[in-house]
Design an enzyme around this catalytic site. Structure first.
Site, mmCIF file in Angstrom:
data_model
loop_
_atom_site.group_PDB
_atom_site.id
_atom_site.type_symbol
_atom_site.label_atom_id
_atom_site.label_comp_id
_atom_site.label_asym_id
_atom_site.label_seq_id
_atom_site.Cartn_x
_atom_site.Cartn_y
_atom_site.Cartn_z
ATOM 1 C CG ASP A 1 -2.269 0.682 0.881
ATOM 2 O OD1 ASP A 1 -2.224 1.866 0.514
ATOM 3 O OD2 ASP A 1 -3.330 0.040 0.975
ATOM 4 C CG HIS B 1 -4.557 1.834 -2.015
ATOM 5 N ND1 HIS B 1 -4.688 2.388 -0.767
ATOM 6 C CD2 HIS B 1 -5.792 1.888 -2.576
ATOM 7 C CE1 HIS B 1 -5.959 2.753 -0.563
ATOM 8 N NE2 HIS B 1 -6.644 2.466 -1.655
ATOM 9 C CD GLU C 1 -10.225 3.694 -1.170
ATOM 10 O OE1 GLU C 1 -11.040 4.250 -0.443
ATOM 11 O OE2 GLU C 1 -9.176 3.171 -0.740
#
Ligand code: ACM
Length: 545
Positions: free
Chosen positions: A211, A280, A346
């Site tokens: 991440d 990420h 995301e």
């Protein structure tokens, strides 16, 4: 899998012998309460009990011996001795017997088992070793809770109530997710996490290995990923600006991973690795700035500022595609399971909108817009994985711009992604924030350890139904199961990790294993009371009721 047994026997002749709250628990022989989680498909209690003594042998042959050894290992600390393993069934009186019988496959499937306890014997039969293993987990729960203790328990009568159980799971994906990217999780803590999962018949552990805050797996071809990217543990820095008291990061060597994959497999748990892309990816971009949108700018930043300053979305140039496929090549060597999770969530694709270079790439690839570029990138990974006999799993954002042909969708932003994917004929795993985000508060925030937000209480988890009402029977077959997410931003140690997991994971285990019609929250709570004694004996932290 055949689903022949629909009967869930819940006898209500209980109250006579239960000492504590035991509605929903069954009275077994010798006044012992039968209190199992997850609830089996069928339980019939009978009079009498089987006594485990120093002399009780475990009888097994062939492949069943491996499972018998696991039973002996599991019972030894609390019994204070190891039960004897014997292979001949002539010595079968007063024994615990494990037997593989392929004819049971039609009735019980690969993971099902049949357990019969009489005063003379306890017999667990299954079509496959996994079924024996799950029968053993049930057997552990039939013994007094002290059997989960780590030291010899004095003065306990090790009785197993006479009972006949037939059991198999409702869903084939019964998962939990842990997040060593945000706070690194040492190998022994992952082992303990797997041990406790196994008692609850979970069979998937997704490990979020990469991440913005850290890269946690050794990749031989790109050593900088761990030399730079694993030294990070930045969430707390990002949120509070403070650095003192923070643990440095860490990473799993490839040998660590091989060990964990084996350790999990012995417990019939498949580790699903998650390598995040195209967002990420902060730790990867810090380590190899050429993956990012603005390598020059990133280069100029000191490491601790980069994770917030970088664009947290890689530039899907052909070189980045090749880089991530190189990473996946090593991942495939380490993780033999079918499913490989590539994240996909995301991604701030607005950054691609602002980039001349990305706009040029979109034109060159003859795509329409940034969502299509996202989809194109995911497809590169889908094709790559499919050509190697594996299947891509991604968060539901991978639906934007068109779903890759082989993709499994993990539906986290509610049910909608799962419904769309299942209706399009894709397999899905239900993992909605509303019911399965175990990093959310499980009680009033004022009295709970700081969490990321939300409100996912035990009862809500228990009442979760993984098959959305909008799906037809045919479409519902695409729901492989469900999974709880324990994101690690606020969870820096194992005690807290277990506190956030249990008892909510017990509720989820029942959602994913037990027949839908058998679910009853009041009964569950009665069984849970006794089950928590097991966790206490095992020194597994949990949130008290
Ligand atoms: C997610 O929580 N971003 C999958």
């Amino acid at each position: 899998m055949s689903r022949r047994i629909h009967r869930v026997v819940v006898r209500v002749t209980v109250a006579l012998v239960c000492l504590g709250p035991c509605l929903g628990a069954l009275a077994g022989g010798a006044g012992q309460t039968v209190s199992l989680v997850p609830l089996p498909v069928s339980v019939e209690t009978r009079a009498g009990s089987f006594l485990v003594t120093q002399e009780t042998p475990v009888v097994a042959r062939g492949e069943a011996i491996t499972e018998a050894t696991k039973l002996i290992d599991a019972l030894a600390p609390a019994l204070g001795h190891r039960l004897r393993l014997i292979e001949e069934s002539s010595a079968a009186r007063s024994s615990i017997q494990l037997a593989l019988e392929s004819s049971l496959r039609r009735r019980l499937g690969e993971e099902g088992y049949d357990l019969e306890a009489t005063p003379g014997t306890v017999v667990i039969r299954a079509a496959a070793p996994a079924g024996l293993f799950y029968g053993i987990q049930t057997l552990r729960q039939l013994l007094p809770p002290a059997i989960c203790g780590r030291q010899e328990a004095e003065g306990v009568q090790w009785t197993i109530p006479c009972v006949h159980i037939a059991d198999y799971p409702r869903f084939k994906w019964r998962g939990l997710l842990i997040d060593p990217a945000r706070h690194f999780i040492p190998v022994p803590d992952v082992e303990q996490y797997l041990d406790v999962m196994a008692l609850h018949k979970f069979n998937r552990l997704q490990i979020h290995l990469t991440d913005d805050q850290g890269w946690r797996i050794e990749i031989k071809k790109y050593p900088q990923l761990t030399q730079t990217g694993a030294g990070m543990d930045f969430t707390a820095i990002g949120r509070s600006g403070k650095t003192e008291g923070l643990r440095p990061g860490g990473f799993y060597t490839q040998d660590d991973i091989r060990h964990l994959v084996r350790y999990a497999a012995q417990r019939y748990i498949t580790i699903v690795p998650e390598i995040e892309m195209p967002a990420h990816t902060g730790a990867a971009i810090v380590s190899y700035p050429q993956l990012g949108l603005y390598p020059q700018k990133l280069d100029a930043l000191p490491p601790q500022q980069r994770w917030t300053a970088n664009e947290r979305v890689l530039a899907p140039r052909p070189e980045s595609v090749a880089f991530m496929q190189d990473v996946l090549t090593e991942i495939l060597d380490l993780f033999p399971g079918r499913y490989i999770h590539i994240g996909g969530d995301e991604a701030n694709i607005e950054h691609w909108k602002k980039s001349e270079e990305m706009q040029g790439l979109i034109r060159k690839l003859k795509l329409k817009d940034e969502p299509q570029l996202h989809s194109w990138f995911i497809r590169q990974m889908d094709t790559f994985l499919a050509s190697r006999g594996r299947q891509l799993v991604g968060w539901d954002e991978i639906l934007q711009g068109g779903l890759a042909p082989g993709a499994v969708v993990m539906s986290w932003r509610g049910e909608a992604g799962g419904i769309t994917a299942a209706q399009a004929g894709h397999d899905v795993v239900m993992a909605p924030t509303s019911h399965t985000y175990f990093d959310y508060y499980q009680g009033p925030p004022a009295t709970e350890p700081k969490a990321i937000g939300g409100d996912v209480r035990l009862e809500k988890v228990y009442r979760y139904e993984p098959i959305p009402a909008a799906l037809s029977t045919d479409q519902a077959r695409h729901v492989l199961g469900g999974q709880a997410q324990l994101w690690g931003e606020y969870i820096s140690n194992q005690k807290h990790r277990l506190y956030m997991t249990y008892p909510r994971a017990v509720a989820l285990a029942e959602v994913l294993w037990s027949p839908k019609d058998a679910r009853d929250y009041e009964q569950f709570m009665a069984r849970l009371g006794l089950h928590l004694e097991r966790l206490r004996a095992w020194e597994v932290n949990y949130r008290p009721l």
